[in-house]
Design a protein around this motif. Structure first.
Motif, PDB file in Angstrom:
ATOM      1  N   GLU A  10      18.928  -3.304   5.726  1.00  0.00           N
ATOM      2  CA  GLU A  10      19.384  -1.896   5.392  1.00  0.00           C
ATOM      3  C   GLU A  10      19.347  -1.602   3.992  1.00  0.00           C
ATOM      4  O   GLU A  10      19.359  -2.593   3.127  1.00  0.00           O
ATOM      5  CB  GLU A  10      20.935  -1.804   5.669  1.00  0.00           C
ATOM      6  CG  GLU A  10      21.235  -2.128   7.025  1.00  0.00           C
ATOM      7  CD  GLU A  10      20.912  -0.833   7.749  1.00  0.00           C
ATOM      8  OE1 GLU A  10      21.109   0.430   7.257  1.00  0.00           O
ATOM      9  OE2 GLU A  10      20.506  -0.602   9.067  1.00  0.00           O
ATOM     10  N   ASP A  11      19.351  -0.605   3.380  1.00  0.00           N
ATOM     11  CA  ASP A  11      19.183  -0.201   1.905  1.00  0.00           C
ATOM     12  C   ASP A  11      20.463  -0.453   1.135  1.00  0.00           C
ATOM     13  O   ASP A  11      20.438  -1.035  -0.055  1.00  0.00           O
ATOM     14  CB  ASP A  11      19.017   1.331   1.730  1.00  0.00           C
ATOM     15  CG  ASP A  11      17.590   1.924   2.156  1.00  0.00           C
ATOM     16  OD1 ASP A  11      16.647   1.128   2.135  1.00  0.00           O
ATOM     17  OD2 ASP A  11      17.522   3.017   2.361  1.00  0.00           O
ATOM     18  N   SER A  12      21.617  -0.249   1.826  1.00  0.00           N
ATOM     19  CA  SER A  12      22.795  -0.664   0.993  1.00  0.00           C
ATOM     20  C   SER A  12      22.925  -2.194   0.828  1.00  0.00           C
ATOM     21  O   SER A  12      23.540  -2.881   0.054  1.00  0.00           O
ATOM     22  CB  SER A  12      24.038  -0.157   1.676  1.00  0.00           C
ATOM     23  OG  SER A  12      24.226  -0.708   3.095  1.00  0.00           O
ATOM     24  N   LEU A  14      20.269  -4.332   0.453  1.00  0.00           N
ATOM     25  CA  LEU A  14      19.230  -4.779  -0.445  1.00  0.00           C
ATOM     26  C   LEU A  14      19.973  -4.356  -1.966  1.00  0.00           C
ATOM     27  O   LEU A  14      19.705  -5.226  -2.893  1.00  0.00           O
ATOM     28  CB  LEU A  14      17.896  -3.636  -0.299  1.00  0.00           C
ATOM     29  CG  LEU A  14      16.714  -4.043  -1.310  1.00  0.00           C
ATOM     30  CD1 LEU A  14      16.434  -5.518  -1.258  1.00  0.00           C
ATOM     31  CD2 LEU A  14      15.516  -3.302  -0.947  1.00  0.00           C
ATOM     32  N   THR A  15      20.328  -3.188  -2.201  1.00  0.00           N
ATOM     33  CA  THR A  15      20.889  -2.910  -3.295  1.00  0.00           C
ATOM     34  C   THR A  15      21.994  -3.961  -3.832  1.00  0.00           C
ATOM     35  O   THR A  15      22.110  -4.334  -4.805  1.00  0.00           O
ATOM     36  CB  THR A  15      21.754  -1.636  -3.143  1.00  0.00           C
ATOM     37  OG1 THR A  15      20.751  -0.632  -2.856  1.00  0.00           O
ATOM     38  CG2 THR A  15      22.474  -0.950  -4.416  1.00  0.00           C
ATOM     39  N   SER A  16      22.930  -4.276  -2.726  1.00  0.00           N
ATOM     40  CA  SER A  16      23.907  -5.274  -3.166  1.00  0.00           C
ATOM     41  C   SER A  16      23.195  -6.584  -3.380  1.00  0.00           C
ATOM     42  O   SER A  16      23.864  -7.281  -4.342  1.00  0.00           O
ATOM     43  CB  SER A  16      24.815  -5.634  -1.794  1.00  0.00           C
ATOM     44  OG  SER A  16      25.521  -4.574  -1.455  1.00  0.00           O
ATOM     45  N   LYS A  18      20.365  -7.113  -4.681  1.00  0.00           N
ATOM     46  CA  LYS A  18      19.833  -6.949  -6.042  1.00  0.00           C
ATOM     47  C   LYS A  18      20.807  -7.137  -7.128  1.00  0.00           C
ATOM     48  O   LYS A  18      20.526  -7.878  -7.905  1.00  0.00           O
ATOM     49  CB  LYS A  18      19.066  -5.814  -6.141  1.00  0.00           C
ATOM     50  CG  LYS A  18      17.436  -5.727  -5.424  1.00  0.00           C
ATOM     51  CD  LYS A  18      16.962  -4.336  -5.644  1.00  0.00           C
ATOM     52  CE  LYS A  18      15.576  -4.301  -4.820  1.00  0.00           C
ATOM     53  NZ  LYS A  18      14.971  -3.031  -5.084  1.00  0.00           N
ATOM     54  N   LYS A  19      21.943  -6.709  -7.099  1.00  0.00           N
ATOM     55  CA  LYS A  19      22.969  -6.868  -7.853  1.00  0.00           C
ATOM     56  C   LYS A  19      23.463  -8.097  -8.028  1.00  0.00           C
ATOM     57  O   LYS A  19      23.643  -8.946  -9.104  1.00  0.00           O
ATOM     58  CB  LYS A  19      24.266  -5.677  -7.329  1.00  0.00           C
ATOM     59  CG  LYS A  19      23.949  -4.088  -7.941  1.00  0.00           C
ATOM     60  CD  LYS A  19      25.016  -3.507  -7.686  1.00  0.00           C
ATOM     61  CE  LYS A  19      24.663  -2.125  -7.548  1.00  0.00           C
ATOM     62  NZ  LYS A  19      25.793  -1.097  -7.206  1.00  0.00           N
ATOM     63  N   GLU A  22      21.030 -10.288  -9.891  1.00  0.00           N
ATOM     64  CA  GLU A  22      20.816 -10.070 -11.365  1.00  0.00           C
ATOM     65  C   GLU A  22      22.094 -10.787 -12.031  1.00  0.00           C
ATOM     66  O   GLU A  22      21.871 -11.339 -13.004  1.00  0.00           O
ATOM     67  CB  GLU A  22      20.969  -8.708 -11.510  1.00  0.00           C
ATOM     68  CG  GLU A  22      20.895  -8.130 -12.994  1.00  0.00           C
ATOM     69  CD  GLU A  22      20.869  -6.485 -13.270  1.00  0.00           C
ATOM     70  OE1 GLU A  22      21.219  -6.174 -14.341  1.00  0.00           O
ATOM     71  OE2 GLU A  22      20.675  -5.870 -12.133  1.00  0.00           O
TER      72      GLU A  22
END
Length: 78
Positions: A10-12, A14-16, A18-19, A22
């Motif tokens: 899910e895109d969400s 993946l965004t989580s 990546k954060k 980082e």
């Protein structure tokens, strides 16, 4: 040697991830690799001392004749 792997998530998520990566100064790839290594590592064998520690405290008199206690318990089906 490293190989490439394509994942579909899910895109969400993946965004989580990546954060999160980082913040941890790593990459999503390293997180996935570490997770897979953890999943596939052999289970730790339990040592004799681990088993003894699980037994917890006992109520056997230190002066008791353990051989006699064994046979008494065996006689009574314990």
């Amino acid at each position: 040697m490293k190989s490439r792997l394509n994942l579909t998530i899910e895109d969400s998520l993946l965004t989580s991830m990546k954060k999160y990566a980082e913040k941890k100064n790593t990459s999503v790839s390293n997180l996935v690799e570490a997770y897979f290594k953890n999943l596939t590592k052999p289970a730790k064998r339990e040592t004799f001392m681990d088993m003894v520690e699980k037994l917890g405290p006992h109520n056997i008199d230190p002066k008791a004749d353990l051989k006699e206690l064994y046979y008494q318990n065996k006689k009574h089906g314990l």
